[in-house]
Design an enzyme around this catalytic site. Structure first.
Site, PDB file in Angstrom:
ATOM      1  N   ASN A   1       0.723   0.015   6.042  1.00 58.26           N
ATOM      2  CA  ASN A   1       1.348  -0.884   4.832  1.00 58.26           C
ATOM      3  C   ASN A   1       2.130  -2.032   5.423  1.00 58.26           C
ATOM      4  O   ASN A   1       3.077  -1.603   6.354  1.00 58.26           O
ATOM      5  CB  ASN A   1       2.173   0.185   3.896  1.00 58.26           C
ATOM      6  CG  ASN A   1       3.057  -0.567   3.022  1.00 58.26           C
ATOM      7  OD1 ASN A   1       2.500  -1.469   2.369  1.00 58.26           O
ATOM      8  ND2 ASN A   1       4.248  -0.035   2.522  1.00 58.26           N
ATOM      9  N   GLY A   2       1.876  -3.255   5.004  1.00 57.07           N
ATOM     10  CA  GLY A   2       2.240  -4.281   5.530  1.00 57.07           C
ATOM     11  C   GLY A   2       1.468  -5.464   5.884  1.00 57.07           C
ATOM     12  O   GLY A   2       0.347  -5.312   5.481  1.00 57.07           O
TER      13      GLY A   2
ATOM     14  N   TRP B   1      -3.371  -2.018  -1.504  1.00 51.20           N
ATOM     15  CA  TRP B   1      -3.470  -3.332  -2.173  1.00 51.20           C
ATOM     16  C   TRP B   1      -3.713  -4.392  -1.166  1.00 51.20           C
ATOM     17  O   TRP B   1      -3.350  -4.597  -0.133  1.00 51.20           O
ATOM     18  CB  TRP B   1      -1.956  -3.762  -2.772  1.00 51.20           C
ATOM     19  CG  TRP B   1      -2.114  -4.922  -3.660  1.00 51.20           C
ATOM     20  CD1 TRP B   1      -2.214  -4.819  -4.977  1.00 51.20           C
ATOM     21  CD2 TRP B   1      -1.646  -6.242  -3.259  1.00 51.20           C
ATOM     22  NE1 TRP B   1      -1.992  -6.127  -5.492  1.00 51.20           N
ATOM     23  CE2 TRP B   1      -1.769  -7.121  -4.456  1.00 51.20           C
ATOM     24  CE3 TRP B   1      -1.318  -6.764  -2.041  1.00 51.20           C
ATOM     25  CZ2 TRP B   1      -1.613  -8.338  -4.435  1.00 51.20           C
ATOM     26  CZ3 TRP B   1      -1.110  -8.152  -1.927  1.00 51.20           C
ATOM     27  CH2 TRP B   1      -1.430  -8.752  -3.007  1.00 51.20           C
TER      28      TRP B   1
ATOM     29  N   LYS C   1       2.705  -2.093  -8.607  1.00 53.53           N
ATOM     30  CA  LYS C   1       4.196  -2.066  -9.188  1.00 53.53           C
ATOM     31  C   LYS C   1       5.038  -2.634  -8.272  1.00 53.53           C
ATOM     32  O   LYS C   1       6.142  -3.160  -8.702  1.00 53.53           O
ATOM     33  CB  LYS C   1       4.333  -0.653  -9.459  1.00 53.53           C
ATOM     34  CG  LYS C   1       5.655  -0.390 -10.281  1.00 53.53           C
ATOM     35  CD  LYS C   1       5.582  -0.778 -11.577  1.00 53.53           C
ATOM     36  CE  LYS C   1       6.905  -0.478 -12.543  1.00 53.53           C
ATOM     37  NZ  LYS C   1       7.132  -1.494 -13.702  1.00 53.53           N
TER      38      LYS C   1
ATOM     39  N   GLU D   1       0.315 -11.142 -17.349  1.00 55.32           N
ATOM     40  CA  GLU D   1      -0.292 -10.262 -16.653  1.00 55.32           C
ATOM     41  C   GLU D   1      -1.022  -9.057 -16.930  1.00 55.32           C
ATOM     42  O   GLU D   1      -1.840  -8.393 -16.304  1.00 55.32           O
ATOM     43  CB  GLU D   1       0.894  -9.624 -15.629  1.00 55.32           C
ATOM     44  CG  GLU D   1       2.220  -8.517 -16.500  1.00 55.32           C
ATOM     45  CD  GLU D   1       3.265  -8.093 -15.535  1.00 55.32           C
ATOM     46  OE1 GLU D   1       4.351  -7.798 -16.176  1.00 55.32           O
ATOM     47  OE2 GLU D   1       3.064  -7.834 -14.353  1.00 55.32           O
TER      48      GLU D   1
ATOM     49  N   CYS E   1       0.777  -1.092   0.036  1.00 57.28           N
ATOM     50  CA  CYS E   1       0.008   0.036   0.164  1.00 57.28           C
ATOM     51  C   CYS E   1       0.778   1.278  -0.078  1.00 57.28           C
ATOM     52  O   CYS E   1       1.909   1.095   0.118  1.00 57.28           O
ATOM     53  CB  CYS E   1      -0.813   0.000   1.307  1.00 57.28           C
ATOM     54  SG  CYS E   1      -1.785  -1.731   1.278  1.00 57.28           S
TER      55      CYS E   1
ATOM     56  N   GLU F   1       9.787 -14.624 -19.672  1.00 54.97           N
ATOM     57  CA  GLU F   1       9.336 -13.167 -19.673  1.00 54.97           C
ATOM     58  C   GLU F   1       8.393 -12.861 -20.512  1.00 54.97           C
ATOM     59  O   GLU F   1       7.370 -12.401 -20.185  1.00 54.97           O
ATOM     60  CB  GLU F   1      10.619 -12.271 -19.851  1.00 54.97           C
ATOM     61  CG  GLU F   1      10.425 -10.948 -19.881  1.00 54.97           C
ATOM     62  CD  GLU F   1       9.926 -10.148 -18.742  1.00 54.97           C
ATOM     63  OE1 GLU F   1       9.800 -10.711 -17.925  1.00 54.97           O
ATOM     64  OE2 GLU F   1       9.415  -8.978 -18.789  1.00 54.97           O
TER      65      GLU F   1
ATOM     66  N   ARG G   1       1.516   1.673  -6.076  1.00 56.90           N
ATOM     67  CA  ARG G   1       1.661   0.528  -4.963  1.00 56.90           C
ATOM     68  C   ARG G   1       0.324  -0.038  -4.657  1.00 56.90           C
ATOM     69  O   ARG G   1       0.472  -1.092  -4.066  1.00 56.90           O
ATOM     70  CB  ARG G   1       2.319   1.627  -3.502  1.00 56.90           C
ATOM     71  CG  ARG G   1       3.392   2.109  -3.903  1.00 56.90           C
ATOM     72  CD  ARG G   1       3.749   2.803  -2.465  1.00 56.90           C
ATOM     73  NE  ARG G   1       4.492   1.803  -1.505  1.00 56.90           N
ATOM     74  CZ  ARG G   1       5.603   1.779  -1.507  1.00 56.90           C
ATOM     75  NH1 ARG G   1       6.499   2.357  -2.032  1.00 56.90           N
ATOM     76  NH2 ARG G   1       6.043   0.799  -0.555  1.00 56.90           N
TER      77      ARG G   1
ATOM     78  N   HIS H   1       9.151 -33.240 -23.213  1.00 56.52           N
ATOM     79  CA  HIS H   1       9.138 -33.957 -21.884  1.00 56.52           C
ATOM     80  C   HIS H   1       7.698 -33.929 -21.165  1.00 56.52           C
ATOM     81  O   HIS H   1       7.528 -33.535 -20.068  1.00 56.52           O
ATOM     82  CB  HIS H   1      10.279 -33.341 -21.158  1.00 56.52           C
ATOM     83  CG  HIS H   1      11.641 -33.793 -21.579  1.00 56.52           C
ATOM     84  ND1 HIS H   1      12.092 -35.321 -21.387  1.00 56.52           N
ATOM     85  CD2 HIS H   1      12.481 -33.336 -22.336  1.00 56.52           C
ATOM     86  CE1 HIS H   1      13.326 -35.069 -22.126  1.00 56.52           C
ATOM     87  NE2 HIS H   1      13.538 -34.066 -22.587  1.00 56.52           N
TER      88      HIS H   1
ATOM     89  N   LYS I   1       4.632 -11.477 -19.220  1.00 51.60           N
ATOM     90  CA  LYS I   1       4.053 -10.193 -19.857  1.00 51.60           C
ATOM     91  C   LYS I   1       2.619 -10.301 -20.302  1.00 51.60           C
ATOM     92  O   LYS I   1       2.029  -9.614 -20.129  1.00 51.60           O
ATOM     93  CB  LYS I   1       5.077  -9.794 -20.743  1.00 51.60           C
ATOM     94  CG  LYS I   1       5.090  -8.366 -21.127  1.00 51.60           C
ATOM     95  CD  LYS I   1       6.147  -7.575 -20.198  1.00 51.60           C
ATOM     96  CE  LYS I   1       6.144  -7.947 -18.587  1.00 51.60           C
ATOM     97  NZ  LYS I   1       7.212  -7.593 -17.851  1.00 51.60           N
TER      98      LYS I   1
HETATM   99  O1  M6R Z   1      10.574  -3.840  -8.636  1.00 51.66           O
HETATM  100  P1  M6R Z   1      11.044  -5.278  -8.791  1.00 51.66           P
HETATM  101  O2  M6R Z   1      12.024  -5.249 -10.070  1.00 51.66           O
HETATM  102  O3  M6R Z   1      11.777  -5.895  -7.636  1.00 51.66           O
HETATM  103  O4  M6R Z   1       9.811  -5.800  -9.241  1.00 51.66           O
HETATM  104  C1  M6R Z   1       9.758  -7.438  -9.364  1.00 51.66           C
HETATM  105  C2  M6R Z   1       8.663  -7.973  -9.903  1.00 51.66           C
HETATM  106  O5  M6R Z   1       7.325  -7.410  -8.901  1.00 51.66           O
HETATM  107  C3  M6R Z   1       8.298  -7.207 -11.181  1.00 51.66           C
HETATM  108  O6  M6R Z   1       9.344  -7.344 -11.936  1.00 51.66           O
HETATM  109  C4  M6R Z   1       6.927  -7.676 -11.679  1.00 51.66           C
HETATM  110  O7  M6R Z   1       7.025  -9.267 -12.095  1.00 51.66           O
HETATM  111  C5  M6R Z   1       6.639  -7.133 -13.174  1.00 51.66           C
HETATM  112  N1  M6R Z   1       5.291  -6.744 -12.879  1.00 51.66           N
HETATM  113  C6  M6R Z   1       6.499  -7.856 -14.162  1.00 51.66           C
HETATM  114  O8  M6R Z   1       6.159  -6.890 -15.421  1.00 51.66           O
END
Ligand code: M6R
Length: 612
Positions: free
Chosen positions: A99-100, A75, A607, A491, A2, A484, A27, A507, A488
């Site tokens: 936050n936590g 969040w 984020k 998400e 948060c 990756e 956040r 496999h 992408k």
């Molecule tokens: O801020 P960070 O690079 O530590 O974040 C790590 C992940 O949370 C971040 O890369 C997440 O997987 C992204 N949303 C992917 O696009």
């Protein structure tokens, strides 16, 4: 995850807090709320499910003249996303934001319930509020009540507390969640993050774990939880620049950030390489002087895309370091209590520098005597303050939740670190740097080529928006790119996608092959081309649907794939990974666009993942 913010001063603060919450929204965007207090001690509050902007219309119900207040953007961890579970949590005497995560909240809730307290929300935070009510009396005083309260809590917290009995004061307390105080003139502020404070001041105190502060408009007192007074030095960050958070003419931040990669690559090359004289420039102070001879292992940690970037980096670091190089998901690393010590160099990869698992991994590694190098985008973040050294990736603020430019910039940083360290270690082969330089000279053009294909990607990706499942395949450096690419896509489009190493196809995953399952095969011409092509043949033999990421000139690939997403060949596997990934970023973006998703703020995500 948060975002929290507080203000005490002379300015009417409701709009002020709202603006800060908008800056902190990355956040978490499940709900938001603001509480302010009048000079006579009347607490007013508004809170609403959904984005911070949902508070715009409610703001007028807060007294315009109040100059002390708290704000929160949530969040959700405990309790559904609802108005009721939104912060601030307010009682007759207090308003609190958190936050936590409070790990022992169920035990505490049970014991409070049996003492007669009732609960209106499902949050862990409400337990803190009720504990505070239980512990507080005018005789004991608020400070002791707060300390008694936090002594019962297990977990992580950054707390902001407003107290009816002392309306001119804000209290904040920190344990494993970031908290920064901004010192103004006749006003003071606090927040989870510099972005919310930097528009108002350049002077900051970074609270440490186990500290709390009593903040008034003209004073800041910081103490440890044992009551002893701290005298931290104010940190002046006059060089801290806030990047402008504008999308410009782009429909989404993600698209803007994809396009920014050309510039980021060019400035990285300019900063670290002298192309004319075929030389690498020195790394910054600290990093260039690091004594590498004492390390017997290199460990890389990260989460999500940062982890995948580390997986690509592993190939080049392993080659140059000539010591064992392993990559771990941060959460797995610290939970397993890996064997590390003073002979271990840890590269902690994180865009935000606030990812809780990566911080926990580094704290653990540091406690064993390991050296930490942060590979990070965010100056003054918790990670860069914890690390012994930092390699900044210099991507500029990334707003889209899906990492794009930060991923690319991380790859560049890992490559540059690797070559610089190889030079120091004497492991660089004679023509290796000059080959790299030749490839770097060509790199911006290759990226331009990919960017210029956006309209084709849009058209081609659109065809697949109704496929609910995807499989991504790559080999070598392109295996982490398959992972990756799949991340992408899932998400931002909410389509199910998995990444596999090409060699793994037979496999297990081959049983999934049908006409309905698009298999995204990353297949440039290079060392693994023949083997990847065989994988594609195996898919085609079973009437599978292939989307190839390959040069459009490759007739062989064209003959077998249903769709070719053009990606130029690059004569260096590491840089090939970087370029192919941009093609996949576009693919994910355009599938999500066709589906009408919230591309910059996908559901359930934030984020920065600041809780474990
Ligand atoms: O801020 P960070 O690079 O530590 O974040 C790590 C992940 O949370 C971040 O890369 C997440 O997987 C992204 N949303 C992917 O696009």
């Amino acid at each position: 995850m948060c975002g929290i913010f507080g203000y005490v001063g002379d300015r009417p603060c409701r709009e002020f807090i709202l603006t800060a919450l908008k800056a902190l929204e990355y956040r978490g965007y499940d709900s938001a709320g603001i509480a302010t207090i009048s000079s006579k001690g009347k607490i007013s509050f508004v809170k609403k499910k959904g984005k911070v902007a949902n508070l715009d219309d409610l703001l007028s119900s807060l007294p315009a003249e109040n100059t002390v207040g708290l704000g929160h953007t949530r969040w959700a961890t405990h309790g559904v996303v609802s108005d009721r579970n939104a912060h601030p949590h307010v009682s007759q005497k207090f308003a609190i934001i958190h936050n936590g995560i409070i790990d022992n909240y169920l035990e505490l809730k049970e014991s409070l319930s049996s003492s007669g307290f009732s609960f209106e929300t499902e949050t862990d935070t409400e337990v803190i509020l009720k504990l505070l009510e239980k512990n507080y009396s005018k005789e004991l005083g608020i400070e002791k009540a707060l300390l008694k309260t936090v002594s019962s809590l297990m977990g992580s917290f950054a707390l902001g507390v407003m107290v009816l009995d002392c309306p001119e004061v804000l209290y904040i307390l920190r344990e494993k969640s970031p908290l920064i105080i901004g010192q103004g003139q006749g006003e003071n502020l606090f927040a989870s993050d510099l972005v919310a404070l930097a528009p108002y001041t350049k002077n900051f105190f970074f609270l440490e774990d186990g500290q709390f502060a009593r903040i008034k408009k003209d004073s800041i007192e910081i103490k440890n939880f044992d009551g002893s007074v701290c005298h931290p030095k104010v940190v002046n960050l006059s060089d801290y620049e806030l990047s402008t958070n504008s999308k410009g003419s782009y429909e989404h931040f993600m698209l803007k950030e994809i396009y920014e990669q050309e510039r980021i690559v060019s400035s990285h090359i300019e900063m670290f390489y002298d192309l004319a004289f075929e030389k690498q420039r020195e790394l910054g102070v600290g990093l260039k002087d690091i004594d590498l001879s004492k390390y017997r292992q290199l460990v890389m940690v990260g989460c999500g895309s940062a982890y995948y970037a580390a997986c690509v980096g592993q190939y080049t670091l392993e080659k140059h370091f000539r010591i064992p190089v392993s990559v771990f998901l941060s959460s797995e690393f610290h939970q397993r209590k890996m064997h590390v010590g003073s002979d271990t160099l840890v590269l902690a990869v994180s865009q935000s520098g606030e990812t809780a698992d990566t911080l926990a991994a580094c704290e653990y590694a540091k406690s064993t005597g390991a050296t930490i190098i942060a590979v990070c985008n965010t100056p003054y973040s918790s990670l860069t303050r914890l690390a012994d050294f930092t390699m900044y990736i210099q991507a500029g603020t990334e707003i889209g939740v899906a990492s794009t430019k930060a991923f690319t910039a991380t790859l560049l940083a890992l490559m540059t670190l690797s070559y610089s360290f190889a030079k120091k270690l004497g492991t660089l082969e004679s023509d290796e740097l000059s080959k790299l330089i030749q490839n770097l000279k060509a790199l911006p053009e290759k990226i331009k080529d990919v960017l210029s294909c956006a309209p084709q990607y849009k058209e081609l990706a659109g065809k697949y928006s109704n496929c609910g499942n995807f499989l991504f395949m790559g080999r070598g450096h392109l295996f982490p790119i398959a992972l990756e690419g799949a991340l992408k896509l899932k998400e931002i489009s909410y389509c199910h996608a998995e990444g596999y190493a090409g060699g793994e196809l037979k496999h297990g995953p081959i049983s999934l092959v049908t006409e309905e399952l698009p298999i995204v095969a990353i297949c440039p011409t290079g060392v693994f081309y023949k083997k990847m092509f065989s994988n594609m043949e195996e898919v085609a033999a079973r009437q599978g649907c292939i989307i190839a990421v390959a040069p459009r000139e490759n007739k062989e690939v064209k003959g077998i794939a249903e769709t070719v997403l053009h990606c130029p060949d690059v004569d260096d596997p590491f840089l090939q990974a970087l370029v192919s990934n941009i093609t996949l970023q576009f693919f994910a973006y355009y599938v999500a666009l066709k589906l009408g998703r919230h591309i910059d703020q996908p559901r359930n995500l934030a984020k920065s993942v600041t809780v474990e």
